[in-house]
Write a protein that holds these residues in place. Structure first.
Motif, mmCIF file in Angstrom:
data_model
loop_
_atom_site.group_PDB
_atom_site.id
_atom_site.type_symbol
_atom_site.label_atom_id
_atom_site.label_comp_id
_atom_site.label_asym_id
_atom_site.label_seq_id
_atom_site.Cartn_x
_atom_site.Cartn_y
_atom_site.Cartn_z
ATOM 1 N N PRO A 144 0.839 -1.280 -0.012
ATOM 2 C CA PRO A 144 0.034 0.112 0.002
ATOM 3 C C PRO A 144 0.836 1.254 -0.076
ATOM 4 O O PRO A 144 0.450 2.034 -0.719
ATOM 5 C CB PRO A 144 -0.952 0.102 1.381
ATOM 6 N N LYS A 145 1.809 1.358 0.669
ATOM 7 C CA LYS A 145 2.764 2.317 0.880
ATOM 8 C C LYS A 145 3.432 2.758 -0.779
ATOM 9 O O LYS A 145 3.494 3.820 -1.012
ATOM 10 C CB LYS A 145 4.010 2.105 1.735
ATOM 11 N N CYS A 146 3.572 1.336 -1.571
ATOM 12 C CA CYS A 146 4.531 1.850 -2.815
ATOM 13 C C CYS A 146 3.467 2.041 -3.939
ATOM 14 O O CYS A 146 3.832 2.378 -4.987
ATOM 15 C CB CYS A 146 5.260 0.742 -3.013
ATOM 16 N N SER A 147 2.239 1.798 -3.669
ATOM 17 C CA SER A 147 0.997 1.987 -4.673
ATOM 18 C C SER A 147 1.077 3.544 -5.224
ATOM 19 O O SER A 147 0.586 3.456 -6.370
ATOM 20 C CB SER A 147 -0.447 1.617 -4.390
ATOM 21 N N THR A 148 1.272 4.333 -4.387
ATOM 22 C CA THR A 148 1.257 5.826 -4.790
ATOM 23 C C THR A 148 2.366 5.949 -5.639
ATOM 24 O O THR A 148 2.415 6.780 -6.651
ATOM 25 C CB THR A 148 1.389 6.590 -3.389
ATOM 26 N N VAL A 149 3.649 5.512 -5.566
ATOM 27 C CA VAL A 149 4.703 5.732 -6.458
ATOM 28 C C VAL A 149 4.509 5.123 -7.681
ATOM 29 O O VAL A 149 4.609 5.556 -8.688
ATOM 30 C CB VAL A 149 6.099 5.221 -5.669
ATOM 31 N N LYS A 150 3.843 3.914 -7.578
ATOM 32 C CA LYS A 150 3.277 3.107 -8.702
ATOM 33 C C LYS A 150 2.435 3.866 -9.631
ATOM 34 O O LYS A 150 2.569 4.058 -11.189
ATOM 35 C CB LYS A 150 2.803 1.751 -8.353
ATOM 36 N N ASN A 151 1.543 4.529 -9.105
ATOM 37 C CA ASN A 151 0.438 5.510 -9.746
ATOM 38 C C ASN A 151 1.363 6.318 -10.451
ATOM 39 O O ASN A 151 0.953 6.946 -11.772
ATOM 40 C CB ASN A 151 -0.508 5.605 -8.772
ATOM 41 N N LEU A 152 2.355 7.251 -9.647
ATOM 42 C CA LEU A 152 2.917 8.356 -10.104
ATOM 43 C C LEU A 152 3.729 7.949 -11.374
ATOM 44 O O LEU A 152 3.682 8.644 -12.526
ATOM 45 C CB LEU A 152 3.828 9.163 -9.416
ATOM 46 N N LEU A 153 4.438 6.614 -11.436
ATOM 47 C CA LEU A 153 5.110 6.239 -12.546
ATOM 48 C C LEU A 153 4.360 5.912 -13.646
ATOM 49 O O LEU A 153 4.516 6.248 -14.848
ATOM 50 C CB LEU A 153 5.793 4.834 -12.145
ATOM 51 N N GLY A 154 3.130 5.441 -13.377
ATOM 52 C CA GLY A 154 2.032 5.326 -14.495
ATOM 53 C C GLY A 154 1.745 6.544 -15.212
ATOM 54 O O GLY A 154 1.494 6.635 -16.307
ATOM 55 N N PHE A 156 3.611 9.112 -15.416
ATOM 56 C CA PHE A 156 4.843 9.557 -16.054
ATOM 57 C C PHE A 156 4.684 8.995 -17.489
ATOM 58 O O PHE A 156 5.324 9.282 -18.412
ATOM 59 C CB PHE A 156 6.088 9.363 -15.242
ATOM 60 N N ILE A 157 4.453 7.468 -17.340
ATOM 61 C CA ILE A 157 4.785 6.753 -18.630
ATOM 62 C C ILE A 157 3.317 7.334 -19.497
ATOM 63 O O ILE A 157 3.616 7.363 -20.808
ATOM 64 C CB ILE A 157 4.582 5.407 -18.245
ATOM 65 N N GLY A 158 2.315 7.498 -19.105
ATOM 66 C CA GLY A 158 1.205 7.719 -19.890
ATOM 67 C C GLY A 158 1.387 9.210 -20.545
ATOM 68 O O GLY A 158 0.604 9.384 -21.560
ATOM 69 N N TYR A 159 1.841 10.247 -19.480
ATOM 70 C CA TYR A 159 1.893 11.400 -20.205
ATOM 71 C C TYR A 159 3.309 12.039 -20.761
ATOM 72 O O TYR A 159 4.109 12.988 -20.326
ATOM 73 C CB TYR A 159 1.522 12.467 -19.019
ATOM 74 N N LYS A 160 4.104 10.840 -21.148
ATOM 75 C CA LYS A 160 5.418 11.089 -21.462
ATOM 76 C C LYS A 160 5.888 12.111 -22.260
ATOM 77 O O LYS A 160 6.587 13.094 -22.227
ATOM 78 C CB LYS A 160 6.446 9.719 -21.803
ATOM 79 N N GLU A 161 5.010 12.302 -23.319
ATOM 80 C CA GLU A 161 5.178 13.315 -24.405
ATOM 81 C C GLU A 161 5.057 14.720 -23.800
ATOM 82 O O GLU A 161 5.745 15.328 -24.244
ATOM 83 C CB GLU A 161 4.362 13.138 -25.495
ATOM 84 N N GLU A 162 4.089 14.825 -22.921
ATOM 85 C CA GLU A 162 3.753 16.207 -22.432
ATOM 86 C C GLU A 162 4.773 16.688 -21.399
ATOM 87 O O GLU A 162 5.178 17.583 -21.430
ATOM 88 C CB GLU A 162 2.515 16.081 -21.881
ATOM 89 N N ILE A 163 5.480 15.590 -20.692
ATOM 90 C CA ILE A 163 6.241 15.871 -19.346
ATOM 91 C C ILE A 163 7.690 16.251 -20.191
ATOM 92 O O ILE A 163 8.321 17.225 -19.582
ATOM 93 C CB ILE A 163 6.433 14.723 -18.711
#
Length: 241
Positions: A144-154, A156-163
């Motif tokens: 549960p603690k790392c799920s937030t980091v996983k969502n953030l990484l997701g 980043f991957i989904g909006y890679k072009e904009e970032i």
């Protein structure tokens, strides 16, 4: 070399013959050195050099393998009267196979009702190898603690072009913190030169940095804009409604 070529050299005169013979002597010397080198290699074996025994098959003087055992008058193999060793009879065999005698092999008379005795012989076999399949299962759990980091990484991957748009479009800044960039040099200056010596010096510094930031935001050359000040052509930004 053909006969005609040799005669052509002879007709060319003594110097041509001397040159040909000299070349032939050089070739012979090289071949003699090569033959000598090969003969030295054949003379070497595992006993007179550092070569391994596996290379002795190519040696001309291959050393003979001598047995370390001393000769005796006995014949090879097992001697008469020596105690033999074999597998002992098993009193509890895994399987018993009885070979029945139904009739006499000479006259053909039935022997079914005749009492019988047995001659025992045992055969020891290794059981056939069976394939054993083992399945390994690894647990999958989500922290549960790392799920937030996983969502953030997701994201980043989904909006890679904009970032990463700033890498392809020079008009897009590296970050969106314009206020932090505007006051950054105000913090850098004290780290390099120390505090401002006077309040007016601090004001002058802020006016210069504000002017540089303004011309940069208007896509103008900083050097040209500063030079224009000395000619009375300073930039006056126009506010847009």
């Amino acid at each position: 070399m053909e006969r005609e070529e040799i005669l052509a050299v002879y007709d060319a005169g003594p110097e041509a013959v001397v040159e040909l013979v000299t070349q032939l002597f050089l070739i012979i010397e090289k071949l003699e050195e090569r033959v000598k080198h090969l003969e030295e290699m054949l003379e070497k074996n595992s006993h007179n050099s550092s070569k391994p025994p596996s290379t002795d098959s190519y040696s001309r003087n291959k050393p003979k393998v001598k047995s370390q055992r001393k000769k005796s008058d006995r014949s090879p193999g097992g001697q008469n009267g020596h105690p033999g060793t074999t597998l002992r009879m098993n009193d509890d065999p895994d399987e018993v196979v009885v070979h029945y005698v139904d009739k006499c092999t000479n006259c053909g008379r039935s022997l079914i009702s005749i009492p019988s005795d047995y001659e025992r012989r045992q055969v020891f076999d290794i059981p056939p190898i069976a394939i054993k399949c083992t399945e390994h299962r690894c647990e999958i759990k989500t922290c549960p603690k790392c799920s937030t980091v996983k969502n953030l990484l997701g994201r980043f991957i989904g909006y890679k072009e904009e970032i990463l748009r700033f890498m392809y479009d020079p008009n897009v800044p590296f970050d969106n913190n314009q206020a932090e960039r505007d006051i950054r040099m105000t913090k850098v200056q004290p780290k390099i030169s120390g505090i401002f010596r006077s309040e007016q010096g601090a004001r002058n510094f802020c006016r210069i940095r504000g002017y540089v930031s303004t011309v940069s935001k208007n896509s103008l050359s900083v050097i040209d804009s500063i030079s224009a000040i000395f000619y009375g052509n300073s930039l006056i930004p126009i506010l847009q409604n």
